[in-house]
Write a protein that holds these residues in place. Structure first.
Motif, mmCIF file in Angstrom:
data_model
loop_
_atom_site.group_PDB
_atom_site.id
_atom_site.type_symbol
_atom_site.label_atom_id
_atom_site.label_comp_id
_atom_site.label_asym_id
_atom_site.label_seq_id
_atom_site.Cartn_x
_atom_site.Cartn_y
_atom_site.Cartn_z
ATOM 1 N N ALA A 17 16.803 -1.746 1.431
ATOM 2 C CA ALA A 17 15.420 -1.570 1.909
ATOM 3 C C ALA A 17 15.188 -0.122 2.346
ATOM 4 C CB ALA A 17 15.116 -2.542 3.041
ATOM 5 N N ILE A 18 16.138 0.444 3.071
ATOM 6 C CA ILE A 18 16.011 1.851 3.483
ATOM 7 C C ILE A 18 15.878 2.740 2.250
ATOM 8 C CG2 ILE A 18 17.226 3.821 4.504
ATOM 9 C CD1 ILE A 18 18.436 1.779 6.534
ATOM 10 N N ARG A 19 16.741 2.531 1.255
ATOM 11 C CA ARG A 19 16.670 3.345 0.026
ATOM 12 C C ARG A 19 15.308 3.229 -0.645
ATOM 13 N NH1 ARG A 19 21.902 1.740 -0.422
ATOM 14 N NH2 ARG A 19 21.409 -0.040 -1.752
ATOM 15 N N PHE A 20 14.793 1.994 -0.767
ATOM 16 C CA PHE A 20 13.505 1.822 -1.429
ATOM 17 C C PHE A 20 12.393 2.538 -0.655
ATOM 18 C CE2 PHE A 20 9.425 -0.265 -1.977
ATOM 19 C CZ PHE A 20 9.270 -0.183 -3.351
ATOM 20 N N TYR A 21 12.310 2.281 0.636
ATOM 21 C CA TYR A 21 11.199 2.847 1.405
ATOM 22 C C TYR A 21 11.298 4.360 1.555
ATOM 23 C CZ TYR A 21 9.279 -1.687 2.054
ATOM 24 O OH TYR A 21 8.701 -2.892 1.791
ATOM 25 N N THR A 22 12.507 4.905 1.629
ATOM 26 C CA THR A 22 12.621 6.353 1.767
ATOM 27 C C THR A 22 12.602 7.057 0.410
ATOM 28 O OG1 THR A 22 15.052 6.264 1.893
ATOM 29 C CG2 THR A 22 13.829 6.230 3.981
ATOM 30 N N LEU A 25 9.232 5.246 -1.971
ATOM 31 C CA LEU A 25 7.904 5.385 -1.353
ATOM 32 C C LEU A 25 7.747 6.668 -0.545
ATOM 33 C CD1 LEU A 25 6.970 1.765 -0.206
ATOM 34 C CD2 LEU A 25 6.695 2.867 -2.442
ATOM 35 N N GLY A 26 8.842 7.362 -0.287
ATOM 36 C CA GLY A 26 8.741 8.625 0.439
ATOM 37 C C GLY A 26 8.578 8.482 1.941
ATOM 38 N N PHE A 27 8.896 7.311 2.490
ATOM 39 C CA PHE A 27 8.848 7.129 3.942
ATOM 40 C C PHE A 27 10.007 7.911 4.557
ATOM 41 C CE2 PHE A 27 6.526 2.797 4.488
ATOM 42 C CZ PHE A 27 5.591 3.154 3.551
ATOM 43 N N VAL A 44 11.151 2.518 9.623
ATOM 44 C CA VAL A 44 10.700 3.522 8.661
ATOM 45 C C VAL A 44 9.206 3.735 8.864
ATOM 46 C CG1 VAL A 44 12.506 3.039 6.954
ATOM 47 C CG2 VAL A 44 10.325 1.818 6.823
ATOM 48 N N ALA A 45 8.745 4.927 8.507
ATOM 49 C CA ALA A 45 7.326 5.243 8.676
ATOM 50 C C ALA A 45 6.855 6.104 7.520
ATOM 51 C CB ALA A 45 7.096 5.984 9.994
ATOM 52 N N ALA A 46 5.602 5.909 7.151
ATOM 53 C CA ALA A 46 5.010 6.667 6.056
ATOM 54 C C ALA A 46 4.639 8.079 6.488
ATOM 55 C CB ALA A 46 3.777 5.949 5.511
ATOM 56 N N GLY A 47 4.373 8.267 7.744
ATOM 57 C CA GLY A 47 3.971 9.575 8.248
ATOM 58 C C GLY A 47 4.329 9.711 9.711
ATOM 59 N N ASP A 48 3.747 10.703 10.346
ATOM 60 C CA ASP A 48 4.047 10.956 11.752
ATOM 61 C C ASP A 48 3.185 10.128 12.695
ATOM 62 O OD1 ASP A 48 6.015 12.811 11.118
ATOM 63 O OD2 ASP A 48 4.563 14.460 11.029
ATOM 64 N N GLN A 49 2.110 9.562 12.191
ATOM 65 C CA GLN A 49 1.212 8.773 13.023
ATOM 66 C C GLN A 49 1.004 7.411 12.383
ATOM 67 O OE1 GLN A 49 -2.293 11.241 13.155
ATOM 68 N NE2 GLN A 49 -1.636 12.179 15.056
ATOM 69 N N GLY A 50 0.556 6.471 13.158
ATOM 70 C CA GLY A 50 0.230 5.157 12.635
ATOM 71 C C GLY A 50 1.361 4.164 12.804
ATOM 72 N N MET A 91 5.489 7.698 -7.369
ATOM 73 C CA MET A 91 6.005 6.336 -7.212
ATOM 74 C C MET A 91 6.386 5.730 -8.560
ATOM 75 S SD MET A 91 3.381 5.200 -4.176
ATOM 76 C CE MET A 91 3.746 3.453 -4.203
ATOM 77 N N LEU A 92 5.566 5.967 -9.588
ATOM 78 C CA LEU A 92 5.921 5.487 -10.935
ATOM 79 C C LEU A 92 7.246 6.089 -11.390
ATOM 80 C CD1 LEU A 92 2.532 5.543 -12.876
ATOM 81 C CD2 LEU A 92 3.943 3.519 -12.393
ATOM 82 N N ALA A 93 7.410 7.383 -11.173
ATOM 83 C CA ALA A 93 8.638 8.063 -11.572
ATOM 84 C C ALA A 93 9.848 7.533 -10.812
ATOM 85 C CB ALA A 93 8.498 9.572 -11.363
#
Length: 128
Positions: A17-22, A25-27, A44-50, A91-93
């Motif tokens: 899961a860590i590998r997929f999301y980081t 997806l670039g988290f 994991v987080a997509a950005g610095d906020q939220g 993400m496609l790549a």
């Protein structure tokens, strides 16, 4: 001020899961700490906020049965971007499976994708 800080996502395996999301997806990995019961606290987080995701390994048959279908087949997660074309291509790549071609709605550019377990997400660049 109040806000939702974390949402739990039940997963089969912490490391995949860590590998997929980081990677896909670039988290960013915010935290990965062992717990006394043998589990891990993985955020994991997509950005610095939220809101961030707490990746929780399924325990028992009931939780394992929900991995990949936590919202009954509906889109349950919404990943906002400021550059839909860039993130969609990246993400496609990275091998992310999109369930539809990008479409342009009154609210923005969007395409549904699934995570490594089958949970449905919207990649969304809001209009305006």
């Amino acid at each position: 001020m109040r806000h939702i800080a974390l949402v739990t996502l039940v997963v089969d395996d912490y490391d995949e899961a860590i590998r997929f999301y980081t990677d896909a997806l670039g988290f960013r990995l915010v935290e990965d700490a062992p717990r006394p019961d043998g589990s891990r606290w993985v955020v994991v987080a997509a950005g610095d906020q939220g809101t961030a995701l707490l990746l929780a390994r399924a325990k028992g048959d009931e939780q394992r049965a929900r991995v990949g279908d936590q919202t009954g087949g509906r889109v349950g997660f919404f990943l906002h971007t400021d550059d839909f074309t860039r993130d969609h291509a990246r993400m496609l790549a990275a091998g992310v499976t999109f369930l539809e071609e990008p479409r342009h709605e009154s609210y923005g550019s969007v395409a549904v994708f699934q995570d490594l377990y089958g949970n449905r997400w919207d990649l969304l660049q809001p209009a305006g």
